[in-house]
Design an enzyme around this catalytic site. Sequence first.
Site, mmCIF file in Angstrom:
data_model
loop_
_atom_site.group_PDB
_atom_site.id
_atom_site.type_symbol
_atom_site.label_atom_id
_atom_site.label_comp_id
_atom_site.label_asym_id
_atom_site.label_seq_id
_atom_site.Cartn_x
_atom_site.Cartn_y
_atom_site.Cartn_z
ATOM 1 N N HIS A 1 -9.616 2.297 0.287
ATOM 2 C CA HIS A 1 -9.604 1.206 1.263
ATOM 3 C C HIS A 1 -10.726 1.350 2.300
ATOM 4 O O HIS A 1 -10.503 1.130 3.494
ATOM 5 C CB HIS A 1 -8.241 1.152 1.948
ATOM 6 C CG HIS A 1 -7.885 -0.190 2.487
ATOM 7 N ND1 HIS A 1 -8.498 -0.746 3.585
ATOM 8 C CD2 HIS A 1 -6.979 -1.102 2.075
ATOM 9 C CE1 HIS A 1 -7.957 -1.930 3.822
ATOM 10 N NE2 HIS A 1 -7.043 -2.178 2.918
ATOM 11 N N GLU B 1 -11.430 -3.483 -3.103
ATOM 12 C CA GLU B 1 -10.445 -2.511 -3.588
ATOM 13 C C GLU B 1 -10.212 -2.732 -5.077
ATOM 14 O O GLU B 1 -9.600 -3.719 -5.467
ATOM 15 C CB GLU B 1 -9.137 -2.680 -2.815
ATOM 16 C CG GLU B 1 -9.291 -2.552 -1.317
ATOM 17 C CD GLU B 1 -8.162 -3.279 -0.568
ATOM 18 O OE1 GLU B 1 -6.989 -3.062 -0.862
ATOM 19 O OE2 GLU B 1 -8.490 -4.097 0.317
ATOM 20 N N HIS C 1 0.794 -1.232 0.000
ATOM 21 C CA HIS C 1 0.000 0.000 0.000
ATOM 22 C C HIS C 1 0.834 1.294 0.000
ATOM 23 O O HIS C 1 0.525 2.243 0.720
ATOM 24 C CB HIS C 1 -0.965 -0.009 1.190
ATOM 25 C CG HIS C 1 -2.086 -1.008 1.043
ATOM 26 N ND1 HIS C 1 -2.550 -1.445 -0.167
ATOM 27 C CD2 HIS C 1 -2.851 -1.654 1.977
ATOM 28 C CE1 HIS C 1 -3.544 -2.310 0.007
ATOM 29 N NE2 HIS C 1 -3.741 -2.458 1.302
HETATM 30 C C1 GAL Z 1 -5.673 -5.163 2.329
HETATM 31 C C2 GAL Z 1 -4.653 -6.198 2.135
HETATM 32 C C3 GAL Z 1 -4.666 -7.063 3.349
HETATM 33 C C4 GAL Z 1 -4.386 -6.225 4.591
HETATM 34 C C5 GAL Z 1 -5.342 -5.074 4.622
HETATM 35 C C6 GAL Z 1 -5.043 -4.157 5.738
HETATM 36 O O1 GAL Z 1 -5.760 -4.355 1.205
HETATM 37 O O2 GAL Z 1 -4.889 -6.963 0.961
HETATM 38 O O3 GAL Z 1 -3.720 -8.089 3.243
HETATM 39 O O4 GAL Z 1 -3.074 -5.764 4.559
HETATM 40 O O5 GAL Z 1 -5.310 -4.373 3.418
HETATM 41 O O6 GAL Z 1 -5.010 -4.809 6.954
#
Ligand code: GAL
Length: 385
Positions: free
Chosen positions: A213, A350, A142
Amino acid sequence: MVHFMKILSLLLASSLLGMIQGSPNVIKKKKQQNQTGLKKANFQKVINGKKTNLFFLKNDNGMEVAITNYGGRVVSIMAPDRNGKMADVALGFDRLDGYLNNNEYYFGAVIGRYANRIAKGRFTLDGKTYHLPINDGPNSLHGGNKGFFARIWDARQLDSRNLLLTYDSKDMEEGYPGDLKVQVLYTLTQDNSIRIEYTAVTDKPTVINLTNHTYFNLNGAGSGKITDEKLMINGDSYTPIDDTEIPTGKIDPVKGTPFDFTSPTVIGKRINADNQQIKFAKGYDDNWVLNKDFKGQLSLAARVTDPNSGRVMDVLTTEPGIQFYSGNFLDGVKGKDGKPYKYRTALTLETQHYPDSPNEPDFPSTVLKPNQIFHSITIYKFRTE
Ligand code: GAL
């Protein structure tokens, strides 16, 4: 209930004020009120010389979305159930501090420069290798330690239904090349859609993958598990992962696996299946390859239906993929109204390019060149049935 009491007491307070000061005030006060009870003042800070704030989008149906320019985050979404009763269906915090002092960094945020994972935090572009912060096992997740989720965006409220956010990301910020100018336009439409339009330009070749997110619970944030909700994903295949959640490079059909959501299926039905992919992610946390008639088509990607409230959310996007994450790492952090956000009490959808695309030449490209414009649209549309 807590919400109702809050709204009731606010209404009472404003009408009392009106009685003291004369009736025009009552009308004025009512108009200023926000359904969530969130206060702008709790989001107003100065961080590194930049002001943070909270902005409200409202449409004629009474739907209301609150967004802060800290991380470009959706803080709340008030949407009606099948009886017209409003509830907040997005997880978040009552005040900016909630976002600053939290180890789950991504609530409601714009994610960039690269949403999802890049293997070993490394990619090569035009013969040069770039190194990114490692923040998720051996990988970069991210956009790094201080991705777009932790940046203060310039905000311009264009009108009651449009908020424009812009951010200039400097060359080599979090290890990514090129000065990148990014724009995110949030629109609350009259048909109860939250439309997110992303645009970006760069002065050097770079890679980019932008998403949002927001954690959703269509029965209301903090009201229980999402495993009773039904999900449809318009994707016949997905990108299997290794034990660090990096795609293996294969694109596999979902047919006959717990990843087949081509027809609406209760999320909890196969979430604990004896399946290696499910075990790697402790539930669902995977990228689906979306069915499209042509590249960049704005088409239906997913649909969530909550049998309890009757709320339905359609997700449409121009992006080629979608990450469905079933809140497997939510650990009970206390959000708005002090409600705990526990294991699997929310989901994210997402929209994105596939994870680790910079290291997978056969995946759709995430390279952005100086003569190009990055452009993508995602819509979260709410209705009831
Ligand atoms: C998502 C990701 C997960 C986790 C989450 C945040 O986008 O795919 O593995 O990291 O964000 O906890």
